[in-house]
Design a protein around this motif. Structure first.
Motif, PDB file in Angstrom:
ATOM      1  N   ILE A  36      30.189  15.681 -27.641  1.00 31.13           N
ATOM      2  CA  ILE A  36      31.631  15.409 -27.581  1.00 31.13           C
ATOM      3  C   ILE A  36      32.306  16.422 -26.664  1.00 31.13           C
ATOM      4  O   ILE A  36      33.146  16.065 -25.832  1.00 31.13           O
ATOM      5  CB  ILE A  36      32.237  15.428 -28.997  1.00 31.13           C
ATOM      6  CG1 ILE A  36      31.746  14.218 -29.788  1.00 31.13           C
ATOM      7  CG2 ILE A  36      33.773  15.463 -28.945  1.00 31.13           C
ATOM      8  CD1 ILE A  36      31.997  14.307 -31.274  1.00 31.13           C
ATOM      9  N   ALA A  37      31.928  17.685 -26.796  1.00 27.55           N
ATOM     10  CA  ALA A  37      32.504  18.741 -25.942  1.00 27.55           C
ATOM     11  C   ALA A  37      32.232  18.453 -24.471  1.00 27.55           C
ATOM     12  O   ALA A  37      33.144  18.575 -23.634  1.00 27.55           O
ATOM     13  CB  ALA A  37      31.943  20.106 -26.344  1.00 27.55           C
ATOM     14  N   ARG A  38      30.994  18.069 -24.149  1.00 31.15           N
ATOM     15  CA  ARG A  38      30.670  17.744 -22.750  1.00 31.15           C
ATOM     16  C   ARG A  38      31.518  16.584 -22.248  1.00 31.15           C
ATOM     17  O   ARG A  38      32.048  16.620 -21.136  1.00 31.15           O
ATOM     18  CB  ARG A  38      29.180  17.401 -22.606  1.00 31.15           C
ATOM     19  CG  ARG A  38      28.273  18.611 -22.612  1.00 31.15           C
ATOM     20  CD  ARG A  38      26.840  18.245 -22.204  1.00 31.15           C
ATOM     21  NE  ARG A  38      26.244  17.212 -23.040  1.00 31.15           N
ATOM     22  CZ  ARG A  38      25.644  17.433 -24.213  1.00 31.15           C
ATOM     23  NH1 ARG A  38      25.557  18.667 -24.690  1.00 31.15           N
ATOM     24  NH2 ARG A  38      25.106  16.439 -24.902  1.00 31.15           N
ATOM     25  N   ARG A  39      31.668  15.565 -23.080  1.00 27.75           N
ATOM     26  CA  ARG A  39      32.463  14.400 -22.674  1.00 27.75           C
ATOM     27  C   ARG A  39      33.936  14.758 -22.483  1.00 27.75           C
ATOM     28  O   ARG A  39      34.610  14.148 -21.655  1.00 27.75           O
ATOM     29  CB  ARG A  39      32.317  13.280 -23.702  1.00 27.75           C
ATOM     30  CG  ARG A  39      30.948  12.625 -23.654  1.00 27.75           C
ATOM     31  CD  ARG A  39      30.828  11.508 -24.679  1.00 27.75           C
ATOM     32  NE  ARG A  39      29.658  10.714 -24.401  1.00 27.75           N
ATOM     33  CZ  ARG A  39      28.533  10.781 -25.106  1.00 27.75           C
ATOM     34  NH1 ARG A  39      28.426  11.604 -26.116  1.00 27.75           N
ATOM     35  NH2 ARG A  39      27.512  10.018 -24.788  1.00 27.75           N
ATOM     36  N   MET A  40      34.420  15.721 -23.247  1.00 25.17           N
ATOM     37  CA  MET A  40      35.822  16.136 -23.125  1.00 25.17           C
ATOM     38  C   MET A  40      36.019  17.216 -22.065  1.00 25.17           C
ATOM     39  O   MET A  40      37.152  17.524 -21.710  1.00 25.17           O
ATOM     40  CB  MET A  40      36.337  16.657 -24.475  1.00 25.17           C
ATOM     41  CG  MET A  40      36.510  15.593 -25.526  1.00 25.17           C
ATOM     42  SD  MET A  40      37.198  16.273 -27.053  1.00 25.17           S
ATOM     43  CE  MET A  40      38.874  16.660 -26.516  1.00 25.17           C
ATOM     44  N   GLY A  41      34.924  17.818 -21.611  1.00 23.77           N
ATOM     45  CA  GLY A  41      35.029  18.887 -20.622  1.00 23.77           C
ATOM     46  C   GLY A  41      35.537  20.191 -21.204  1.00 23.77           C
ATOM     47  O   GLY A  41      36.209  20.968 -20.522  1.00 23.77           O
ATOM     48  N   SER A  43      34.570  23.450 -24.427  1.00 29.44           N
ATOM     49  CA  SER A  43      33.454  24.095 -25.115  1.00 29.44           C
ATOM     50  C   SER A  43      33.292  23.520 -26.528  1.00 29.44           C
ATOM     51  O   SER A  43      34.201  22.881 -27.065  1.00 29.44           O
ATOM     52  CB  SER A  43      33.674  25.606 -25.199  1.00 29.44           C
ATOM     53  OG  SER A  43      34.648  25.898 -26.192  1.00 29.44           O
ATOM     54  N   TYR A  44      32.146  23.797 -27.121  1.00 28.30           N
ATOM     55  CA  TYR A  44      31.883  23.354 -28.493  1.00 28.30           C
ATOM     56  C   TYR A  44      32.889  23.971 -29.460  1.00 28.30           C
ATOM     57  O   TYR A  44      33.404  23.295 -30.352  1.00 28.30           O
ATOM     58  CB  TYR A  44      30.445  23.708 -28.868  1.00 28.30           C
ATOM     59  CG  TYR A  44      30.074  23.379 -30.294  1.00 28.30           C
ATOM     60  CD1 TYR A  44      30.110  22.075 -30.754  1.00 28.30           C
ATOM     61  CD2 TYR A  44      29.662  24.368 -31.173  1.00 28.30           C
ATOM     62  CE1 TYR A  44      29.761  21.752 -32.051  1.00 28.30           C
ATOM     63  CE2 TYR A  44      29.305  24.057 -32.470  1.00 28.30           C
ATOM     64  CZ  TYR A  44      29.362  22.763 -32.909  1.00 28.30           C
ATOM     65  OH  TYR A  44      29.016  22.446 -34.202  1.00 28.30           O
ATOM     66  N   ASN A  45      33.202  25.256 -29.281  1.00 22.84           N
ATOM     67  CA  ASN A  45      34.192  25.887 -30.155  1.00 22.84           C
ATOM     68  C   ASN A  45      35.571  25.257 -29.979  1.00 22.84           C
ATOM     69  O   ASN A  45      36.338  25.169 -30.937  1.00 22.84           O
ATOM     70  CB  ASN A  45      34.261  27.399 -29.925  1.00 22.84           C
ATOM     71  CG  ASN A  45      33.233  28.139 -30.741  1.00 22.84           C
ATOM     72  OD1 ASN A  45      32.676  27.608 -31.701  1.00 22.84           O
ATOM     73  ND2 ASN A  45      32.954  29.372 -30.366  1.00 22.84           N
ATOM     74  N   ASP A  46      35.894  24.812 -28.767  1.00 18.83           N
ATOM     75  CA  ASP A  46      37.161  24.116 -28.550  1.00 18.83           C
ATOM     76  C   ASP A  46      37.203  22.836 -29.381  1.00 18.83           C
ATOM     77  O   ASP A  46      38.217  22.509 -30.000  1.00 18.83           O
ATOM     78  CB  ASP A  46      37.358  23.785 -27.071  1.00 18.83           C
ATOM     79  CG  ASP A  46      37.602  25.006 -26.198  1.00 18.83           C
ATOM     80  OD1 ASP A  46      37.707  26.131 -26.729  1.00 18.83           O
ATOM     81  OD2 ASP A  46      37.675  24.830 -24.969  1.00 18.83           O
ATOM     82  N   VAL A  47      36.100  22.097 -29.406  1.00 21.19           N
ATOM     83  CA  VAL A  47      36.023  20.870 -30.204  1.00 21.19           C
ATOM     84  C   VAL A  47      36.171  21.210 -31.683  1.00 21.19           C
ATOM     85  O   VAL A  47      36.886  20.519 -32.419  1.00 21.19           O
ATOM     86  CB  VAL A  47      34.710  20.106 -29.934  1.00 21.19           C
ATOM     87  CG1 VAL A  47      34.478  19.000 -30.968  1.00 21.19           C
ATOM     88  CG2 VAL A  47      34.723  19.524 -28.539  1.00 21.19           C
ATOM     89  N   ARG A  48      35.525  22.276 -32.120  1.00 19.79           N
ATOM     90  CA  ARG A  48      35.659  22.695 -33.525  1.00 19.79           C
ATOM     91  C   ARG A  48      37.110  23.020 -33.843  1.00 19.79           C
ATOM     92  O   ARG A  48      37.614  22.664 -34.913  1.00 19.79           O
ATOM     93  CB  ARG A  48      34.760  23.896 -33.801  1.00 19.79           C
ATOM     94  CG  ARG A  48      33.281  23.559 -33.785  1.00 19.79           C
ATOM     95  CD  ARG A  48      32.395  24.775 -34.034  1.00 19.79           C
ATOM     96  NE  ARG A  48      32.735  25.430 -35.283  1.00 19.79           N
ATOM     97  CZ  ARG A  48      32.906  26.760 -35.415  1.00 19.79           C
ATOM     98  NH1 ARG A  48      32.741  27.570 -34.381  1.00 19.79           N
ATOM     99  NH2 ARG A  48      33.204  27.281 -36.575  1.00 19.79           N
ATOM    100  N   ARG A 115      38.579   9.281 -27.451  1.00 18.38           N
ATOM    101  CA  ARG A 115      37.797   8.679 -26.350  1.00 18.38           C
ATOM    102  C   ARG A 115      36.360   9.192 -26.380  1.00 18.38           C
ATOM    103  O   ARG A 115      35.420   8.441 -26.128  1.00 18.38           O
ATOM    104  CB  ARG A 115      38.437   8.993 -25.000  1.00 18.38           C
ATOM    105  CG  ARG A 115      39.566   8.067 -24.626  1.00 18.38           C
ATOM    106  CD  ARG A 115      40.000   8.231 -23.181  1.00 18.38           C
ATOM    107  NE  ARG A 115      40.395   9.575 -22.826  1.00 18.38           N
ATOM    108  CZ  ARG A 115      41.602  10.103 -23.040  1.00 18.38           C
ATOM    109  NH1 ARG A 115      42.542   9.373 -23.623  1.00 18.38           N
ATOM    110  NH2 ARG A 115      41.875  11.342 -22.685  1.00 18.38           N
ATOM    111  N   ALA A 116      36.189  10.474 -26.693  1.00 14.34           N
ATOM    112  CA  ALA A 116      34.845  11.057 -26.744  1.00 14.34           C
ATOM    113  C   ALA A 116      34.108  10.669 -28.023  1.00 14.34           C
ATOM    114  O   ALA A 116      32.913  10.402 -28.007  1.00 14.34           O
ATOM    115  CB  ALA A 116      34.932  12.578 -26.617  1.00 14.34           C
ATOM    116  N   LEU A 117      34.836  10.634 -29.130  1.00 17.10           N
ATOM    117  CA  LEU A 117      34.241  10.386 -30.443  1.00 17.10           C
ATOM    118  C   LEU A 117      34.076   8.896 -30.743  1.00 17.10           C
ATOM    119  O   LEU A 117      33.169   8.493 -31.468  1.00 17.10           O
ATOM    120  CB  LEU A 117      35.129  11.039 -31.507  1.00 17.10           C
ATOM    121  CG  LEU A 117      34.701  11.042 -32.949  1.00 17.10           C
ATOM    122  CD1 LEU A 117      33.362  11.739 -33.108  1.00 17.10           C
ATOM    123  CD2 LEU A 117      35.758  11.723 -33.799  1.00 17.10           C
ATOM    124  N   GLY A 118      34.949   8.088 -30.186  1.00 18.51           N
ATOM    125  CA  GLY A 118      34.972   6.655 -30.488  1.00 18.51           C
ATOM    126  C   GLY A 118      33.639   5.946 -30.362  1.00 18.51           C
ATOM    127  O   GLY A 118      33.259   5.180 -31.273  1.00 18.51           O
TER     128      GLY A 118
END
Length: 157
Positions: A36-41, A43-48, A115-118
């Motif tokens: 999801i982080a890659r798709r959103m551009g 970091s993983y912590n940003d997604v968290r 959009r990334a998670l859908g």
């Protein structure tokens, strides 16, 4: 399908098959978060952080966000700066304490996450539809597991 990690861990302790399947979901969830982080551009912590903020509804202070993520407050400030610049979050005055600033998810941030998670949620829904009548049992099991996790967290001393 039993993978190598499960095979190794099963030698160490016994657990019911549904528990092992849930453990596999737990292990793969962080990989999905990274995708999801890659798709959103971001970091993983940003997604968290976006996940935490979406769960709170009313926003959090930067220090509170840092505590929930297990990072330093300075790192959380840098993260929030990045997320504000990307339009995913905004800072605003606390609704009751005007001395405080809270960070909240923006509509743009919500839409980007969806959009990334859908596509993954659509896959989950397909699997759920294929369960048919068994969906009720699976749902009950998962909700009971979530309740046990909350109880486990509450019992920390």
């Amino acid at each position: 399908m039993i993978d190598e990690v499960e095979r190794r861990e099963r030698r160490r302790w016994q657990a019911e098959d549904p528990t092992w399947a849930l453990w596999e979901v737990t292990r793969t969830a962080s990989d999905a978060g990274r995708a999801i982080a890659r798709r959103m551009g971001v970091s993983y912590n940003d997604v968290r952080a976006l996940e935490v903020l979406s769960d709170t509804g009313g926003g959090l202070g930067t220090v509170e966000l840092a505590e929930r993520l297990g990072i330093r407050s300075a790192s959380a400030t840098e993260m929030v700066d990045r997320l504000v610049a990307a339009g995913h979050v905004r800072r605003r005055k606390h609704p009751t304490d005007r001395r405080r600033i809270v960070v909240e998810l923006t509509e743009q941030g919500w839409q980007a996450a969806m959009r990334a998670l859908g596509p993954m949620l659509a896959r989950f829904d397909r699997v759920a539809r294929e369960l048919g009548e068994d969906a009720e049992v699976v749902t009950a099991y998962l909700r009971a597991i979530a309740a046990e996790q909350r109880a486990y967290c509450a019992d920390e001393s």
